[in-house]
Structures are given as C-alpha cells and as structure tokens.
Design a protein around this motif. Structure first.
Motif, PDB file in Angstrom:
ATOM      1  N   GLY A  44      27.463 -28.484   3.142  1.00  0.00           N
ATOM      2  CA  GLY A  44      26.666 -29.386   2.316  1.00  0.00           C
ATOM      3  C   GLY A  44      26.637 -29.015   0.850  1.00  0.00           C
ATOM      4  N   ASN A  58      21.840 -30.580  -3.503  1.00  0.00           N
ATOM      5  CA  ASN A  58      23.118 -30.764  -2.813  1.00  0.00           C
ATOM      6  C   ASN A  58      22.935 -31.070  -1.335  1.00  0.00           C
ATOM      7  N   CYS A  59      21.879 -30.505  -0.750  1.00  0.00           N
ATOM      8  CA  CYS A  59      21.663 -30.658   0.696  1.00  0.00           C
ATOM      9  C   CYS A  59      20.178 -30.932   0.926  1.00  0.00           C
TER      10      CYS A  59
END
Length: 520
Positions: A44, A58-59
């Motif tokens: 991720g 990002n995740c």
C-alpha cells in the motif's frame, strides 16, 4: 551459524496482542515514524522511516500500533522456546531473530535441510507464526541469508555478500546509517565494492566503524575472536527477598544489577557481547536464555534485555510461565571483547553512551506528550537571511541540509554571524550626527553615516563603528522597498563593554529599522 527470522516481528506481536487480522495492513510507530510494517502495508506504499500522516495517506486502512519492546520480547519467548526444544545453544539476537550453532544439530537430524524443515514446522505449530531460515558462516551473513531463505556453502560467504546492496550494513541496532549514506555518495553500491577497498584506506577514511563494517562486507566476523576466557568472578548473582513476581519490579532491580555487571567487566578491560540470563524460582524451576548483541552491551542494554526476558517469563501463557516468583538471578558474560570497543570519543567531554541513550529516551517520551514538534534540534542550512538559515528539525528526523550551506549565496551577510538571532525583530531608529533619520538609497547605500541608535523607543545610544550596508534581497527584479543590513557597534552604557547588533532597514523614505541579532 543458523539464523531463524520472523519477518516484521514488531507488527506480528502487536497484531496478535490487539487481535488484528494478518491480512490487514499494519505498522508500528515510534516518535511518529514507521519502524516496522507488514507486507500488506508495504504493497500500500508504507515504508520504514515514513511519517504517520504520510503512511496513513498512502494506506487509509492502516492499523496503527505503538512500539513496545517488552511486548515483542514477551511474545517472542514462545518462538525461542520452540527452537530450544530442537536445538541446544539458542541465542536471541533481538525479538524476531534467533541464532543457533548448526553443526551438531544438523548431524543429529540428518542434514541442514532436514533441520530447517523441523524448525519451521515446530515454530509454526508452537507459536503460530511464519519464519525464514538461513545458514552461513558468521551471524551477519547468516542473518542476510535468512532474509532470503538461502544456504551459503562454507567458504563462499564473500561471494554471497558481494552482490548485496550496501544498505544491508545498516541492520537494526547497528547504527551505521551515516556510514552507509556516505558510502553510497562515494559510489559504493554493493558490499563487494566496499570489500574490495584496502583495509588500510578504510581505516584512514572511516575509522573504527568503517573497519567493523569492512570486515562484515568481506564475510568475516566483526571482531577477531577473543581467546581469553572471562574470569568466573565476573558472573553476577543476586538473591531476591521477597521474590520477584512482577515485571516492573524486575525492571527496577535490573538497572542496578546492569551497572554493577558492566562495572565489573570494565575493571578487567572487557565488555560483553553475549549475555546469559539465568533465574531460579521459589519452587526450584530453572530458567535461562542467552542474548547475543552485535555491539558491546552498555548498562542500559543489559537492563533492557533483563527486562525483556522477565516479560517473556512472567507474562507467558498459563502453563508456560513459572509457578512461583524468581528468588535468584545470575548474569553471566558468555562472550566478551576487549573493553576498548567502548572507548569514549575524545570530544565527548565526559559524556557516555548510556547518558546519550537516556537523553534520547527522554526526548521520545516528551514527543509522545507534545507531538513530534515538541522536541527539535537546530540545523544551520543555506540561505541569505540569518534567521532563515536556522532550521529546526524534529528529534529523530534525519538532519539533512535542504539547501547547500556552503554555496555562494549572493547578498548573504558576511562573517561573523550574530550569536543571537531574535525570533521577533525589535523596532529601532537610526539617526545621523544631526539627528536626521538614516535611510537606504536606491543604490543600496546609507543616506548618511549612522551616529545614534534608539531601540524600541528607548534612549539614543552612540554608534562608535559600523559596517555595511549589505543588500537583503539579491533579486533586484523582486518588487518591494529597498532592503539592507548594517552591523553597528554601540558605545557601552556606564561600565558595560561596547555592544554590536545587526540591524535591518526597509524603505528609502520613512525607513523602517529593526534589530535582528546581537553579537557576542
């Protein structure tokens, strides 16, 4: 040497404690930065060293855990016990990594591959975790082999290491980040390229740290073996009354024991790299574990490993924990090196690694209360403005220059720089000998020699010397009033010595003066 490695162990331990699924992306944070993440999180876009905000951006589904060495050690005890059930001589390098001598056990089980299969099955059944195993000569090579699941034939360690990236030198706890960064900037991208350098040149350029790393890159042990057997009196035994049944009590007692233990070693010119921790309970149960460390253990390192081991013993699952409290503890130096490995730097002014570690822990604790920006360190960066050159870096962040400080920087204030740069410039007025206000011309010159300075509406002080002006803005196309700086030497008040200040002027007509800094 055989090394068994449990990937991403801090995340595995945290997820097991919080009952989080292994299929969910997760990461462990310390000082608001990622110290470990699982494979799902890496897919991720999460990486070690990343800030929490960036990692969650990002995740978004990332599970967040706090770093806890005690938790990691407590849960890893089940893995160490499973390995110990098959092989004699288990050494815990750190939670998530164990090393064992392979020769005898491989012969008993019918070869290295058969031994590895039994170990993997036993760890999976007893602890319910995945692991990888590597075999090679030396702990460093065996650790890298475990990360790749490889068996390195005797005599081929240097060949195995040659193609690996130079970043492998920076293993957890090794503290070689600066050395690795320097080697990469010098164009040394692989361990083989570093190993090809003459050892004398490495010693001259990189010092002791470089010598140790160079030995590892060549497939050798970090230090030559020390043939001297530790004197028996260096073993420290302590009786407890009342018995120790709580981890916090053990942690408190471990601090004093660790100091005494390391002081005894230092008296013989030795330091410990393999620590045996042995305990006897009130019911006569014998407990023991050996901890291996790449660097000589400090008192803080010894105390931490004692605390971690008590975490594993006293907080184990029912049926595996001792039936009574600990009445006797023995610390035994299983392996020692010469004490000069802990020699302090010449310029530490009496400081010690233990004090540095204690200060670092205090900083991290304050950051936990106030946030990452609660503890900062100054870094002198590039620029023209004295205040703009000082950049505050949060504790734990890399201290890297964003702009080259040694560049030309047209218009930069010449040396010396002011010793004190004011957060908020103080209003001032500059007058000539006739009492008229001094300003800056379109050609960045003073309209008259400065003779008096008034700070914040106070009385006028005589200017006995001055230098400048220096343009404050190098780009002449930038709109705005003329700006320049002067250094003024003020006459002392009463018996005080003269005082030098840095003043800034903006504007040709009705100039606005401020005091920006003070010189010592």
């Amino acid at each position: 040497m055989l090394v068994l490695w449990c990937p991403d162990w801090p995340v595995v331990a945290a997820a097991a404690t919080e009952a989080v699924s292994v299929t969910q992306p997760a990461a462990v944070f310390s000082a608001n930065r990622v110290v470990a993440c699982n494979a799902v999180a890496r897919r991720g876009g999460v990486r070690r060293g990343m800030r929490r905000r960036e990692a969650q951006s990002n995740c978004p589904e990332l599970a967040v855990f706090t770093a806890d060495d005690g938790r990691d050690a407590r849960l890893f005890e089940a893995v160490a016990r499973a390995v110990e059930g098959l092989v004699v001589g288990v050494e815990v390098v750190r939670p998530g990594l164990v090393a064992v001598p392979v020769a005898g056990a491989a012969g008993y089980f019918g070869g290295e591959h058969a031994l590895v299969e039994r170990l993997v099955d036993e760890v999976s059944a007893a602890a319910g975790v995945e692991c990888q195993v590597g075999v090679a000569e030396g702990l460093f090579a065996a650790t890298l082999a475990a990360r790749r699941g490889e068996f390195v034939e005797p005599g081929r360690v240097a060949e195995f290491l040659a193609t690996l990236p130079i970043t492998e030198l920076d293993q957890p706890g090794a503290d070689r980040a600066e050395l690795v960064d320097l080697l990469r900037r010098l164009g040394l991208r692989t361990l083989g390229a570093f190993a090809d350098l003459p050892e004398r040149d490495v010693a001259n350029r990189f010092g002791t740290t470089g010598i140790f790393a160079h030995r590892l890159a060549r497939g050798r042990s970090e230090r030559p073996p020390l043939r001297r057997r530790p004197p028996p009196e260096l073993t420290l035994t302590e009786e407890f009354d009342p018995v120790v049944e709580r981890v916090d009590v053990a942690a408190f007692l471990a601090k004093n024991l660790a100091t005494r233990f390391c002081t005894g070693l230092a008296g013989h010119g030795l330091a410990c790299t393999r620590l045996g921790i042995y305990a006897v309970t009130e019911e006569g149960e014998h407990l023991g574990r050996v901890w291996r460390c790449a660097d000589p253990l400090t008192p803080t390192g010894v105390a931490d490993r004692v605390r971690w081991q008590f975490e594993g013993w006293l907080r184990a699952a029912p049926g595996r924990r001792p039936t009574s409290g600990v009445v006797r503890l023995r610390l035994e130096p299983e392996e020692t090196v010469e004490g000069r490995s802990l020699q302090l730097d010449l310029w530490q002014n009496g400081g010690s690694e233990e004090e540095d570690e204690r200060a670092a822990r205090a900083f991290v604790r304050v950051q936990g209360l106030l946030g990452p920006e609660g503890v900062v360190t100054p870094l002198l960066d590039g620029g023209r403005d004295p205040a703009g050159r000082v950049r505050l870096v949060p504790w734990g962040d890399p201290r890297e220059h964003t702009t080259p400080p040694d560049a030309t920087w047209p218009g930069r204030l010449p040396a010396p720089s002011p010793a004190t740069v004011l957060d908020r410039p103080v209003p001032a007025q500059v007058f000539d000998a006739d009492g008229a206000a001094v300003g800056i011309t379109a050609r960045e010159q003073v309209t008259a020699p400065p003779a008096h300075l008034s700070i914040a509406g106070g009385g006028r002080r005589d200017v006995v010397g001055w230098a400048g002006p220096w343009p404050a803005v190098a780009d002449r196309r930038r709109p705005g009033p003329q700006r320049a700086r002067l250094q003024l030497l003020l006459a002392g008040v009463r018996d005080e010595p003269p005082e030098a200040v840095l003043v800034h002027c903006a504007g040709t007509e009705n100039p606005l003066w401020t005091v920006e800094g003070v010189y010592d």
